[in-house]
Structures are given as structure tokens and as C-alpha cells.
Design a protein around this motif. Structure first.
Motif, PDB file in Angstrom:
ATOM      1  N   ARG A 148      24.589  29.296  -3.638  1.00 27.98           N
ATOM      2  CA  ARG A 148      25.902  28.668  -3.481  1.00 27.98           C
ATOM      3  C   ARG A 148      26.284  28.546  -2.009  1.00 27.98           C
ATOM      4  O   ARG A 148      26.819  27.519  -1.569  1.00 27.98           O
ATOM      5  N   LYS A 178      27.278  25.377   0.456  1.00 31.12           N
ATOM      6  CA  LYS A 178      28.571  25.309   1.134  1.00 31.12           C
ATOM      7  C   LYS A 178      28.383  25.102   2.642  1.00 31.12           C
ATOM      8  O   LYS A 178      29.118  24.334   3.280  1.00 31.12           O
ATOM      9  N   ASN A 188      44.766  30.065  -1.136  1.00 34.74           N
ATOM     10  CA  ASN A 188      43.645  30.903  -1.575  1.00 34.74           C
ATOM     11  C   ASN A 188      42.946  31.542  -0.382  1.00 34.74           C
ATOM     12  O   ASN A 188      42.586  32.721  -0.411  1.00 34.74           O
ATOM     13  N   ARG A 210      37.128  29.473  -3.602  1.00 35.37           N
ATOM     14  CA  ARG A 210      37.258  28.280  -4.437  1.00 35.37           C
ATOM     15  C   ARG A 210      38.287  27.317  -3.848  1.00 35.37           C
ATOM     16  O   ARG A 210      39.381  27.720  -3.461  1.00 35.37           O
TER      17      ARG A 210
END
Length: 258
Positions: A17, A21, A159, A175
Motif C-alpha cells: 500500500r 501511495k 483525519n 485514509r
């Protein structure tokens, strides 16, 4: 079955992941990620290959990651090849280390609503011509994909403010934090706080004679053969042993066997 522990598998999932990113958010180059694969052996060693495409231009860029990267956010590539860009936002560069640190600091310390207003204000007050002057980039026009975002997700900033850890990798994993959020924060870091930021393309190798798919231009076999002959002559005249010459010419022949 490789027999890898569940703990190691979780680390590999995180690595998968995070590499996506990084190549999507940290290195913004007008190309979108469309191919991702990880190569893993029975001991859990791994490397990643990501490929990005600009559909409008028909160009691709490929990034081969280092084996078992100890850290993901700074110069993680073993090899990067593809179409060279005049300007990119490269936060993976060691020259962007200060920018990454500043981004983490402002996300943690600034209120999300205020930070959102700051980014939007920058996009309104600084046009394409002005931002080029500010950054000192020798281009006519800043690509749309690299412009200061006119809109930024408040939810993503909230966030990030609430869950941001101690480093940039933690921020990337949150996220909702995507390319626009990172780009907006990078411009705040650069234009307001003066943090060093790289806009130089890390690509050092490109397709000199076209590609097998004839995109962005067709494969020039004759030009390849001519260059091959020049390299062969250079090897033959080099002051090295005969065995080394034979091996070098054999490798060259295998490489040019199209």
C-alpha cells in the motif's frame, strides 16, 4: 506456499500500500498508477514494480524499488525509467526532506479549517505564471496536474490532524490523504515556510529508440543497429583482455537481438 509468518504478511501488505501511495502522492508527474506488483521470495524479501501512464500523451514511467527498503519516503528507487518530464513534484528527493518534515509539523499543529483556507487562498492569489516565478522553474506553463489545488478535502485534513504520526510515511497511510492534499501541503510548506522542495524529475533513463508498442514513437531498429556498431567498435578498441571483449560483445549482441 511460502511459509511466511502472519506478522511478515501484514508488513508486506503495508509495504504494498505504501509503495503505491509514494508513487501516487509523493512523486506527482502527470502520470497515473495503473500497474503494481510485488516480487516476494520464500524468506519474505520483496521488491516492488510500479508503472504509471499518461493516457492523453500515451507515455509510461516505470519504477523499480530497492530490495527490502528500510524507509519508503526518500529516494526508494533502484531504477526509474520512462518519459522525462520538465517539471514534477518530487517529495521523494532528499532535497525535499525539509518539505516533508514541515508538512508533518503543519498538519499536526495547524487547525484543519485554517489550513484548508490557506491552501485555497494560495490557489487564488498565485496564478500559473506567478508560481513558476516563485519556484524558479524554467517552463512556460505549470501543468494542470501540478497546480495548487483549488479545492481540498477538509475531512482529509481533519483525519491527518487527528491521526498523523511522527513521520511522513504515517501521513501517507491516512485514509483520504491523496495527491491533491499532499500537493497543497507541499505548496504551503514551500511558499509560506520556505522549505526546500524538489521539482526535478528523478527519471534518469528514457526510451532512446522508441518502444515495442511504438508508443510514444515507433522503434527505430536501424538507429539501434548503428549505435550497436559504434559500441562494438568501442569495445574492440578498448584496452581490456580478449575474454572481456568477447563477453561484452556477446552481451551487446544479445541485447540488440530484436
Amino acid at each position: 506456499e511460502l511459509g511466511i509468518s502472519s506478522q511478515k504478511i501484514n508488513k508486506l501488505i503495508r509495504a504494498s500500500r505504501l509503495t503505491c501511495k509514494v508513487d501516487t502522492c509523493e512523486l506527482q508527474d502527470q502520470h497515473q498508477l495503473y500497474f503494481h506488483t510485488m516480487l516476494i521470495d520464500e524468506k519474505g524479501n520483496f521488491t516492488t514494480i510500479n508503472q504509471k501512464m499518461n493516457i492523453n500523451k500515451g507515455t509510461v514511467r516505470r519504477f523499480h524499488w530497492t530490495l527490502n527498503p528500510k524507509q519508503f519516503v526518500e529516494e526508494p528507487y533502484n531504477t526509474a525509467v520512462g518519459s522525462h518530464q520538465k517539471v514534477v513534484l518530487d517529495l521523494t528527493s532528499r532535497k525535499s526532506r525539509e518539505c516533508r518534515k514541515t508538512i508533518v509539523d503543519i498538519v499536526r499543529d495547524e487547525q484543519p479549517k485554517k489550513l484548508q483556507k490557506t491552501i485555497v487562498s494560495l490557489s487564488r492569489e498565485i496564478g500559473q505564471t506567478k508560481i513558476i516565478d516563485f519556484l524558479g522553474i524554467k517552463i512556460v506553463k505549470m501543468p494542470y496536474e501540478l497546480a495548487i489545488p483549488k479545492k481540498i478535502s477538509l475531512e482529509a485534513l481533519k483525519n491527518a490532524h487527528e491521526f498523523a504520526g511522527k513521520n511522513f510515511a504515517d501521513l501517507l497511510e491516512i485514509r483520504g490523504v491523496g495527491p491533491a492534499t499532499i500537493r497543497g501541503l507541499a505548496y504551503v510548506s514551500k511558499l509560506i515556510y520556505g522549505a526546500s522542495t524538489s521539482f526535478t524529475d528523478p527519471i534518469r533513463y528514457t526510451y532512446a529508440f522508441g518502444t515495442k508498442a511504438n508508443i510514444p514513437y515507433r522503434l527505430e531498429k536501424r538507429a539501434m543497429a548503428n549505435v550497436g556498431e559504434i559500441l562494438k567498435n568501442a569495445v574492440e578498441q578498448a584496452k581490456i583482455g580478449n575474454r572481456q571483449k568477447i563477453e561484452a560483445i556477446k552481451r551487446l549482441k544479445d541485447f540488440l537481438n530484436f
